[in-house]
Design a protein around this motif. Structure first.
Motif, PDB file in Angstrom:
ATOM      1  N   ASN A   1      10.343  -0.690  -2.920  1.00  0.00           N
ATOM      2  CA  ASN A   1       9.002  -0.421  -3.433  1.00  0.00           C
ATOM      3  C   ASN A   1       8.261  -1.681  -3.900  1.00  0.00           C
ATOM      4  N   PRO A   2       8.939  -2.684  -4.487  1.00  0.00           N
ATOM      5  CA  PRO A   2       8.193  -3.900  -4.831  1.00  0.00           C
ATOM      6  C   PRO A   2       7.551  -4.587  -3.627  1.00  0.00           C
ATOM      7  N   LYS A   3       8.062  -4.316  -2.418  1.00  0.00           N
ATOM      8  CA  LYS A   3       7.511  -4.935  -1.212  1.00  0.00           C
ATOM      9  C   LYS A   3       6.347  -4.136  -0.621  1.00  0.00           C
ATOM     10  N   VAL A   4       6.323  -2.806  -0.875  1.00  0.00           N
ATOM     11  CA  VAL A   4       5.318  -1.969  -0.207  1.00  0.00           C
ATOM     12  C   VAL A   4       4.382  -1.241  -1.166  1.00  0.00           C
ATOM     13  N   ASN A   5       4.751  -1.119  -2.434  1.00  0.00           N
ATOM     14  CA  ASN A   5       3.899  -0.472  -3.440  1.00  0.00           C
ATOM     15  C   ASN A   5       3.449   0.924  -2.985  1.00  0.00           C
ATOM     16  N   ALA A   6       4.378   1.693  -2.493  1.00  0.00           N
ATOM     17  CA  ALA A   6       4.057   3.042  -2.028  1.00  0.00           C
ATOM     18  C   ALA A   6       4.148   4.072  -3.146  1.00  0.00           C
TER      19      ALA A   6
ATOM     20  N   THR B   1      -1.067  -0.182  -1.037  1.00  0.00           N
ATOM     21  CA  THR B   1       0.188   0.125  -0.360  1.00  0.00           C
ATOM     22  C   THR B   1       0.246  -0.666   0.943  1.00  0.00           C
ATOM     23  N   ILE B   2       1.422  -1.226   1.225  1.00  0.00           N
ATOM     24  CA  ILE B   2       1.604  -2.103   2.372  1.00  0.00           C
ATOM     25  C   ILE B   2       2.238  -1.341   3.540  1.00  0.00           C
ATOM     26  N   ASN B   3       1.709  -1.549   4.722  1.00  0.00           N
ATOM     27  CA  ASN B   3       2.302  -0.988   5.930  1.00  0.00           C
ATOM     28  C   ASN B   3       3.632  -1.691   6.193  1.00  0.00           C
ATOM     29  N   PRO B   4       4.757  -0.976   6.206  1.00  0.00           N
ATOM     30  CA  PRO B   4       6.062  -1.644   6.351  1.00  0.00           C
ATOM     31  C   PRO B   4       6.287  -2.259   7.722  1.00  0.00           C
ATOM     32  N   TRP B   5       5.507  -1.850   8.713  1.00  0.00           N
ATOM     33  CA  TRP B   5       5.654  -2.378  10.064  1.00  0.00           C
ATOM     34  C   TRP B   5       4.851  -3.665  10.262  1.00  0.00           C
ATOM     35  N   ASP B   6       3.749  -3.799   9.534  1.00  0.00           N
ATOM     36  CA  ASP B   6       2.880  -4.968   9.666  1.00  0.00           C
ATOM     37  C   ASP B   6       1.990  -5.026   8.438  1.00  0.00           C
TER      38      ASP B   6
ATOM     39  N   ALA C   1       3.702   8.597   2.932  1.00  0.00           N
ATOM     40  CA  ALA C   1       4.153   8.305   4.291  1.00  0.00           C
ATOM     41  C   ALA C   1       5.043   7.068   4.320  1.00  0.00           C
ATOM     42  N   VAL C   2       4.640   6.021   3.610  1.00  0.00           N
ATOM     43  CA  VAL C   2       5.432   4.793   3.582  1.00  0.00           C
ATOM     44  C   VAL C   2       6.758   5.035   2.848  1.00  0.00           C
ATOM     45  N   ALA C   3       6.724   5.832   1.784  1.00  0.00           N
ATOM     46  CA  ALA C   3       7.955   6.141   1.051  1.00  0.00           C
ATOM     47  C   ALA C   3       8.959   6.857   1.944  1.00  0.00           C
TER      48      ALA C   3
ATOM     49  N   PRO D   1      10.985  -2.876   5.412  1.00  0.00           N
ATOM     50  CA  PRO D   1       9.677  -3.538   5.516  1.00  0.00           C
ATOM     51  C   PRO D   1       9.803  -4.913   6.155  1.00  0.00           C
ATOM     52  N   ARG D   2       8.875  -5.212   7.033  1.00  0.00           N
ATOM     53  CA  ARG D   2       8.847  -6.526   7.666  1.00  0.00           C
ATOM     54  C   ARG D   2       8.234  -7.539   6.716  1.00  0.00           C
TER      55      ARG D   2
END
Length: 473
Positions: free
Chosen positions: A39-44, A143-148, A161-163, A468-469
């Motif tokens: 979650n620290p990487k994507v903030n979902a 919220t960050i897209n984990p693919w890009d 969705a990201v979670a 996450p990328r």
């Protein structure tokens, strides 16, 4: 068990918990550890219920140890969007002025999941009041897209969705007014079910006036990593509750044994579709054909009218939120800018007769689609006709808001007509992004869309959970 609990689908978790292979507490701890890493990487996820969820899971394990019968979602970690009433935390709508807005009781769909012994693990992020096709706000951030990381995760159910895509929750609970379940699911590479108008009760408890477009276009539904999990969650949350006057109870059959004919919309209205999405539609059509479906290229009537009227009505009615004194505080600059740019590209109604006529036309279009869907109980088409847009594109002016509406024309037409639709992934493109389609069925035909989506999934598989990328230098 070779895989970690956070890698399992909801159905697999239920099976493991009910058969003593995993405890609910073990499942929860695995997901909490995943949240701490990801979650620290994507903030979902906006709020994580560490202690309350642990207490809840421990109580469930105690019941199982006593031999008590447990619910259909026993031990499944779920996330709940910030605009759905849940008494463990405020229903903020991602607006700063609602940060202390704790509901008096849980929304019916949440209570039904609790009754089925799902374990709430966190809240999912969203744009404030769902007013962007992106997930960003002043209260919780982006919220960050984990693919890009340079592309949107879409919205408004982007956090959930990201979670789900990254293994932080097994089922996300969101809603869909203009693609807010299907768009983020497609960007994340997971599945979502936009339910029929009226199938699932309201997400908030308080009685208040609700704009007609919200009554007609907005629905609640699940996000998951498999079609079977969508079916499982929907079977728990659907049905009237005696509180929401718009909610109805309709049987939800197991499977589908009706006509197996599908209309393929390769390029709705001929406005263009990018290569990755065109390949997704071809893959889904091929999978359905291999499963015994008759495949025909066909387009429903008055599709453009449906999409344009959704935009006009939603712009007209949601504009009321920006009137002085309607809300107790300002919305995020991004939500305000997007909405105002969008309105500039929209022909609003200049008199009551035109507004009334728009709703009358909705009934006409619905009738024509019903006739079309009697021949084609399934339609396969794009969610967005293009890749998730670069972060910030939606705030680059009215031409951008016009372009996004065009890309989402089939998505919003489904909302305009109150139809069910399943979004599911088909493949990973050469650019490393997930692609997928939506499977549309007649109103109250969730079982049809789910059955067809299951046939596609059986052939094409799933691609999550994903790590996450790292952002490009």
């Amino acid at each position: 068990m070779s895989r970690q609990p956070w890698q399992l689908t909801a159905s697999q978790i239920v099976d493991a918990v009910q058969h003593g292979q995993l405890s609910a507490s073990e499942v929860l701890e695995s997901h909490l550890q995943r949240i701490d890493r990801v979650n620290p990487k994507v903030n979902a996820l906006t709020v994580v219920f560490y202690e309350r969820a642990r207490e809840y899971a421990a109580a469930l394990d105690a019941r199982i140890a006593l031999g008590e019968r447990v619910g259909r979602l026993a031990g499944v970690p779920i996330s709940i969007k910030e605009n759905i009433d849940f008494t463990w935390s405020p229903t903020t709508e991602a607006a700063t002025f609602l940060k202390d807005n704790v509901a008096p009781t849980d929304a019916t769909l949440v209570q039904r999941l609790l009754d089925a012994d799902a374990v709430p693990v966190a809240r999912g992020n969203m744009p404030d009041f769902g007013l962007r096709w992106d997930t960003d706000n002043d209260l919780f951030g982006r919220t960050i897209n984990p693919w890009d990381a340079e592309r949107t995760p879409f919205g408004s159910s982007g956090g959930d969705a990201v979670a789900v895509a990254t293994g932080m929750s097994a089922v996300g609970l969101g809603n869909d007014y203009g693609g807010s379940l299907r768009l983020p699911a497609s960007a994340a590479g997971v599945c979502a079910l936009r339910t029929s108008e009226g199938r699932v009760p309201a997400p908030v408890v308080a009685a208040a006036p609700v704009p007609l477009s919200l009554q007609k276009f907005a629905v609640n539904g699940p996000i998951a990593r498999s079609v079977a999990d969508l079916d499982l969650a929907f079977s728990v949350i659907h049905g009237a509750d005696g509180r929401d006057p718009l909610a109805v109870t309709v049987d939800h059959p197991t499977g589908y044994d009706g006509p197996r004919r599908a209309a393929i919309l390769r390029d709705p209205l001929g406005w263009g579709v990018e290569d990755g999405m065109a390949e997704a539609i071809d893959r889904a059509a091929g999978a359905l054909g291999d499963a015994g479906w008759q495949i025909e290229e066909a387009e429903p009537p008055l599709l453009e009218d449906a999409a344009r009227l959704w935009r006009r009505l939603s712009s007209q009615e949601m504009g009321g939120l920006f009137e002085p004194g309607v809300l107790p505080g300002p919305l995020t600059d991004g939500a305000t800018q997007y909405f105002r740019d969008n309105v500039k590209g929209t022909e609003l109604f200049d008199n009551v007769d035109a507004y009334v006529d728009a709703w009358a036309r909705q009934a006409l279009i619905s009738s024509l689609w019903r006739q079309f869907q009697s021949r084609y109980p399934v339609m396969i088409g794009p969610v967005s006709t293009a890749d998730p847009f670069p972060v910030g594109f939606d705030l680059s002016g009215t031409p951008a808001t016009d372009e996004l509406w065009r890309r989402h024309r089939l998505v919003v037409a489904v909302n305009f007509l109150g139809l069910p639709s399943v979004a599911l992934p088909t493949h990973i493109g050469r650019n490393g992004l997930p692609y997928g389609v939506q499977v549309i069925s007649p109103r109250f035909g969730e079982h049809i869309a789910l059955a067809a989506a299951s046939d596609v999934e059986r052939e094409l598989g799933a691609f999550t959970p994903v790590d996450p990328r790292e952002p490009r230098e």
